[in-house]
Design a protein around this motif. Structure first.
Motif, PDB file in Angstrom:
ATOM      1  N   THR A  80      39.183  26.978  42.217  1.00 55.66           N
ATOM      2  CA  THR A  80      39.758  27.315  40.907  1.00 55.66           C
ATOM      3  C   THR A  80      39.255  28.704  40.504  1.00 55.66           C
ATOM      4  OG1 THR A  80      37.915  26.438  39.683  1.00 55.66           O
ATOM      5  CG2 THR A  80      39.689  24.900  40.194  1.00 55.66           C
ATOM      6  N   ILE A  81      39.947  29.244  39.495  1.00 55.65           N
ATOM      7  CA  ILE A  81      39.563  30.571  38.985  1.00 55.65           C
ATOM      8  C   ILE A  81      38.101  30.582  38.557  1.00 55.65           C
ATOM      9  CG2 ILE A  81      39.781  31.970  36.863  1.00 55.65           C
ATOM     10  CD1 ILE A  81      41.833  32.900  38.613  1.00 55.65           C
ATOM     11  N   SER A  82      37.700  29.496  37.862  1.00 60.21           N
ATOM     12  CA  SER A  82      36.325  29.521  37.344  1.00 60.21           C
ATOM     13  C   SER A  82      35.312  29.459  38.473  1.00 60.21           C
ATOM     14  CB  SER A  82      36.098  28.393  36.335  1.00 60.21           C
ATOM     15  OG  SER A  82      36.397  27.167  36.940  1.00 60.21           O
ATOM     16  N   GLN A  83      35.653  28.715  39.539  1.00 58.27           N
ATOM     17  CA  GLN A  83      34.727  28.693  40.676  1.00 58.27           C
ATOM     18  C   GLN A  83      34.591  30.078  41.298  1.00 58.27           C
ATOM     19  OE1 GLN A  83      36.657  25.447  42.646  1.00 58.27           O
ATOM     20  NE2 GLN A  83      34.842  24.119  42.454  1.00 58.27           N
ATOM     21  N   VAL A  84      35.719  30.793  41.386  1.00 51.19           N
ATOM     22  CA  VAL A  84      35.681  32.150  41.948  1.00 51.19           C
ATOM     23  C   VAL A  84      34.803  33.036  41.080  1.00 51.19           C
ATOM     24  CG1 VAL A  84      37.032  34.230  42.407  1.00 51.19           C
ATOM     25  CG2 VAL A  84      37.902  31.991  43.103  1.00 51.19           C
ATOM     26  N   LEU A  85      34.994  32.924  39.763  1.00 51.42           N
ATOM     27  CA  LEU A  85      34.221  33.768  38.843  1.00 51.42           C
ATOM     28  C   LEU A  85      32.735  33.463  38.938  1.00 51.42           C
ATOM     29  CD1 LEU A  85      36.435  33.989  35.646  1.00 51.42           C
ATOM     30  CD2 LEU A  85      35.947  35.769  37.344  1.00 51.42           C
ATOM     31  N   ILE A  86      32.423  32.164  39.027  1.00 51.39           N
ATOM     32  CA  ILE A  86      31.005  31.800  39.119  1.00 51.39           C
ATOM     33  C   ILE A  86      30.414  32.338  40.426  1.00 51.39           C
ATOM     34  CG2 ILE A  86      29.406  29.852  39.441  1.00 51.39           C
ATOM     35  CD1 ILE A  86      31.193  28.308  37.425  1.00 51.39           C
ATOM     36  N   ALA A  87      31.147  32.184  41.500  1.00 51.54           N
ATOM     37  CA  ALA A  87      30.658  32.683  42.796  1.00 51.54           C
ATOM     38  C   ALA A  87      30.441  34.184  42.735  1.00 51.54           C
ATOM     39  CB  ALA A  87      31.658  32.336  43.898  1.00 51.54           C
TER      40      ALA A  87
END
Ligand code: HEM
Ligand SMILES: *[C@@H]1O[C@H](CO)[C@@H](O)[C@H](O)[C@H]1NC(C)=O
Length: 490
Positions: A3-10
């Motif tokens: 998800t977008i948020s997972q990408v951002l967190i990574a």
């Protein structure tokens, strides 16, 4: 699927790790210190605190030159007399910059002396030093102004007839009046509201310095300068000072510059005239206003706070007070004017005044400097712009330099025969090219005020009060807790 948020967190984690590694690389070239983390630097390890004892504790672990990180900015701290002195005097020019944070830039715009750097600072400082020296000469010189104020102060305490009073306002008033006499050419009576307003503005500024909102302003200046709040009040207090100074300058220009300049403004106006064809001259009305503000801000709160501590220590150490009085009685007549020169005949009193300054340590850790070019500090290469903090407290409390650093002990400045001895680690005015500009005036004031008061009065706690705290309130300057005393005429 991510998800977008997972990408951002990574991504964020990746950036933080890169930043962490970069910090570790940069850190290897700097003096040792706690391990910095991204965003917070070393603030977490220090519990978000910053005071003299904490810095001395870090020095125990990492040595007398160490690095702390405030967010992304390294601050090189010098600890103990030797490191402070060597660091500030080996290449004094290189560490003569001032850290002008966003709030102080909003306040003084890099003008004047205290918050200026480079060419402006050099010219303004040199002029102010020379002018203070010129004003010191002659019968109506600075010393005479101090004696005059000491006389009014003694009269005021006498009028209280031994009733309990808080000594802080009368002391601030007298010390501020000395600066007024020097700069504006006149003093203010106790009833005059003008000086009260200036003092209130100054005190408010000092209280704001180091407060939570002040820190917020330094971190988010672009946001804070658009919001209302205590920072606006603090800036307007500075404006009170500036507009008063401008009014006084107007009065001087209206009456014209006398052949024989009488005060700082006269000298400055004459110098603007004299240097108006010099292309690199920084002598103008703005720099005059900010220089005068610096003399007022640098010279009133500091000196009066030291005296407030002095009386408190006398109340807390009646044996010391008695010894000072015995010496004063033996050397001085009851109404003879006290001069700064008299300190040579009054070694014990002189030692007590020095010990009051050492032990009260009003400037605490002192003011940060900035490297004005690439340099080396005690063997470590530092880049232009690096912040350096010579920790004043660590010299005044250096266990290798003082017999009982954590105790009030006038013996620190006396030899076994009772002669006065000066101490190199006594650096309350700092050291190097930025050393306090008012040092001589401050020393004259402290000695004359202190000796005049102790000759005239015995200071005691009010009836029924038995406990008194000599612990400071931690802040930008170290203040005593408010207290009351009785000035019993002798
Ligand atoms: C007990 C009294 C005083 C103490 C403890 C004191 C201490 C200091 C210290 C520690 C500094 C910083 C030096 C540095 O950057 O390393 C300083 C700067 C300064 N002080 Fe004082 N001061 C006192 C009284 C005065 C007085 C009476 C005046 C004015 C006549 C004054 C004017 C200044 C100015 C203008 C600066 C800025 C110098 C510069 O940046 O070049 N101070 N003072
Ligand atoms: C100062 O040092 C930095 C890095 O250490 C270097 O990039 C820069 O060129 C130096 N500046 C001067 C004027 O020597």
């Amino acid at each position: 699927m991510l998800t977008i948020s997972q990408v951002l967190i990574a991504l964020a984690v990746f950036l933080l790790i890169m930043q962490f590694l970069k910090l570790q690389r940069v850190r290897r070239q700097l003096p040792p210190g706690p391990i910095p983390l991204p965003i917070f630097g070393t603030l977490i390890q220090l519990n978000f605190q910053f005071n003299r004892d904490l810095l001395m504790k870090v020095a125990k672990i990492h040595g007398n030159i160490f690095t702390l990180w405030f967010g992304w900015a390294p601050v090189i701290v010098l600890n103990g007399y030797q490191a402070v002195k060597d660091g500030m005097t080996m290449y004094p020019e290189d560490v003569s910059g001032r850290l002008v944070s966003p709030f102080f830039r909003a306040m003084a715009k890099g003008k004047g002396i205290m918050l200026a750097t480079g060419h402006t600072w050099k010219q303004q400082r040199r002029f102010a030093l020379r002018t203070l020296r010129n004003l010191g000469l002659g019968k109506r010189g600075l010393e005479h102004r101090v004696q005059e104020e000491a006389h009014y102060l003694v009269a005021f305490f006498a009028s209280m007839k031994g009733k309990p009073l808080d000594p802080s306002f009368p002391l601030v008033h007298s010390v501020s009046n000395v600066i007024c006499a020097v700069v504006f050419g006149h003093r203010f009576s106790r009833e005059d509201e003008t000086l009260h307003e200036l003092i209130r503005a100054t005190e408010h500024l000092f209280k704001f310095g180091g407060s939570f909102i002040h820190h917020l302003y330094e971190i988010f200046p672009w946001l804070m300068c658009r919001l209302p709040g205590p920072h606006k009040k603090a800036l307007s207090c500075y404006e009170v000072l500036s507009s008063f100074t401008r009014r006084e300058i107007r009065m001087h220009t209206d009456r014209g510059i006398p052949d024989e300049p009488q005060d700082f403004i006269d000298f400055y106006l004459a110098h603007i005239e004299k240097s108006k064809d010099e292309p690199r001259s920084t002598y103008n009305e703005d720099n005059m206003v900010y220089s005068i503000n610096d003399l007022f801000l640098g010279g009133s709160e500091t000196t009066s706070t030291t005296l407030i501590w002095g009386l408190l220590y006398m109340v807390a150490n009646p044996d010391v007070q008695e010894k000072v009085q015995r010496e004063l009685d033996a050397v001085l007549g009851p109404s003879q004017l006290i001069c700064y020169e008299d300190r040579k005949e009054l070694p014990y009193t002189n030692a007590v005044v020095h010990e009051v300054q050492r032990f009260s340590n009003i400037i605490s850790v002192g003011m940060p400097r900035v490297c004005v070019r690439n340099t080396t500090l005690l063997g470590f290469p530092l880049k232009k712009g690096t912040i350096v903090l010579p920790n004043i407290a660590s010299s005044l409390y250096d266990p290798e330099q003082w017999e009982t650093p954590r105790q009030f002990n006038p013996g620190h400045f006396l030899d076994k025969d009772g002669n006065f001895v000066s101490q190199e680690a006594f650096l309350p005015f700092s050291v190097g090219h930025r050393v306090c500009l008012g040092e001589h005036l401050a020393r004259t004031e402290l000695f004359i005020f202190f000796a005049s008061l102790l000759r005239a009065f015995t200071f005691r706690l009010p009836e029924g009060v038995t406990k008194i705290s000599t612990e400071p309130i931690l802040g930008g300057t170290l203040q005593p807790h408010p207290y009351r005393l009785c000035a019993i005429p002798r």
